[in-house]
Write a protein that holds these residues in place. Sequence first.
Motif, PDB file in Angstrom:
ATOM      1  N   ILE A  59      41.631  49.591  35.715  1.00 27.38           N
ATOM      2  CA  ILE A  59      41.690  47.856  35.571  1.00 27.38           C
ATOM      3  C   ILE A  59      40.433  47.423  34.705  1.00 27.38           C
ATOM      4  O   ILE A  59      40.801  46.778  33.831  1.00 27.38           O
ATOM      5  CB  ILE A  59      41.547  47.283  37.092  1.00 27.38           C
ATOM      6  N   TRP A 254      34.564  39.672  34.971  1.00 26.66           N
ATOM      7  CA  TRP A 254      35.499  40.199  35.643  1.00 26.66           C
ATOM      8  C   TRP A 254      35.558  39.948  37.222  1.00 26.66           C
ATOM      9  O   TRP A 254      36.766  40.016  37.828  1.00 26.66           O
ATOM     10  CB  TRP A 254      35.656  41.873  35.521  1.00 26.66           C
ATOM     11  N   THR A 257      37.879  37.350  38.074  1.00 29.58           N
ATOM     12  CA  THR A 257      39.491  37.564  37.924  1.00 29.58           C
ATOM     13  C   THR A 257      40.059  38.689  38.931  1.00 29.58           C
ATOM     14  O   THR A 257      41.193  38.414  39.515  1.00 29.58           O
ATOM     15  CB  THR A 257      39.840  37.954  36.530  1.00 29.58           C
ATOM     16  N   GLN A 258      39.137  39.783  39.138  1.00 29.97           N
ATOM     17  CA  GLN A 258      39.428  40.796  39.745  1.00 29.97           C
ATOM     18  C   GLN A 258      38.477  41.135  40.954  1.00 29.97           C
ATOM     19  O   GLN A 258      38.647  42.273  41.560  1.00 29.97           O
ATOM     20  CB  GLN A 258      39.444  42.228  38.815  1.00 29.97           C
ATOM     21  N   LEU A 261      40.258  41.769  44.531  1.00 27.35           N
ATOM     22  CA  LEU A 261      40.748  43.009  44.625  1.00 27.35           C
ATOM     23  C   LEU A 261      39.565  44.213  45.117  1.00 27.35           C
ATOM     24  O   LEU A 261      39.828  45.007  46.055  1.00 27.35           O
ATOM     25  CB  LEU A 261      41.279  43.436  43.300  1.00 27.35           C
TER      26      LEU A 261
END
Length: 414
Positions: A59, A254, A257-258, A261
């Motif tokens: 990712i 990042w 946005t990630q 997760l």
Amino acid sequence: MFRPLSIFIGARYTRAKRRNHFISFISLTSMIGLALGVLAMIVVLSVMNGFQQEMSSRILGMVPHASIAASEPLDDWQAVAAKAKQNPEVLAAVPFAELEGMLSYRGSMQPIQLQGVDPALEPQVSIIGNSMIAGKLSDLQPGESGVVIGAITARRFQLKVGDKLTLIVPELSAVPGGITPRMKRLNVVGVFKVGAELDSSLALINVADAADIQRYEPGQVQSVRLKLKDLYQAPQVSAAVAADLGANYQASDWTQTQGSLFSAMKMEKTMIGLLLLLIVAVAAFNIIATLIMVVADKGADIAILRTLGATPRQIMGIFIVQGTVIGTIGTLIGCVLGVAAALNVSQLVGWIERVSGQHVFSSDVYFINSLPSQLQVTDVVLICVAALGMSFLATLYPSWRASRIQPAEALRYE
């Protein structure tokens, strides 16, 4: 040679053959249970580390570590990139654009996140060059409306290289609704597969085509994408780069946005670790039952030691040593077996697949087709320290009970 009384007698009690074989059996099962608990924790946490590392490399190999943008489109992205690369934590800086829309093909639609990239520079900051399964990234030529889509998107629409589809993006307008759809015909020039959710939600176009969709002037780009040495320092490094460029520049990374997760994966690892620790706790506290029965079995011996001058502290130390030896042996066995299993779990799963003829992780169902494992020394140390600590705590109550035995009471019926 000097040897403390508690250690000497405690060690002899550990290896001596007892009259009551049931006690020996309980002691052995406590040791085996502790070993299995430590083994399970090491293997499971190593596999979770492997999954996290695999997802991170896939990712975060595709999404930007960080990006620098301004309130207006960048006219000279090269100057911004050169300034950014003066930071020692920045490895590369390339032009970048990002927009959202919908892909339409024969009546079917799906949301998509588009990245505008320079195909010549993009391999410096992403793994896309090694992830192409059809076509080439270099086919994204400016002005040709090419697009590289993910494998799941291609399978969902049954697309192949050379097919055409429609991109629909929202555009602000003066109409009463304020937003009107804008359509652009795209040509599929490649398909990538990174083995993550990005295969269904991401597509790449040339950065010049992205500028055209966004109605920028020729040569303008939306932002500059950065690749960092340590991606976990992205918020600090990107903020520092933006501050060096001036107040007109903003940074994103990042984690915005990630981050959710990876926070979820970290929380999952923590919770599974705590649940598996209960297995170790059950095995460790079986030592309590073992020592209580040993104390009952050795009541006369304890009384004789007391009459010979042994102090309650020494009596307590004898059984602490015995329980600690059981815990230490079980922990060491579990540690050795767990490390060996964690280092070879991928080969073991492969062997099971070959013998059974069944795929444990089918690439058609899962994003990965193997069981990754990453052994971390810190995990092993923490697991062993926790197991040894619980084993020691489990010895305290039975040892205290042994130290409270009165010689007269224990020898009354002897």
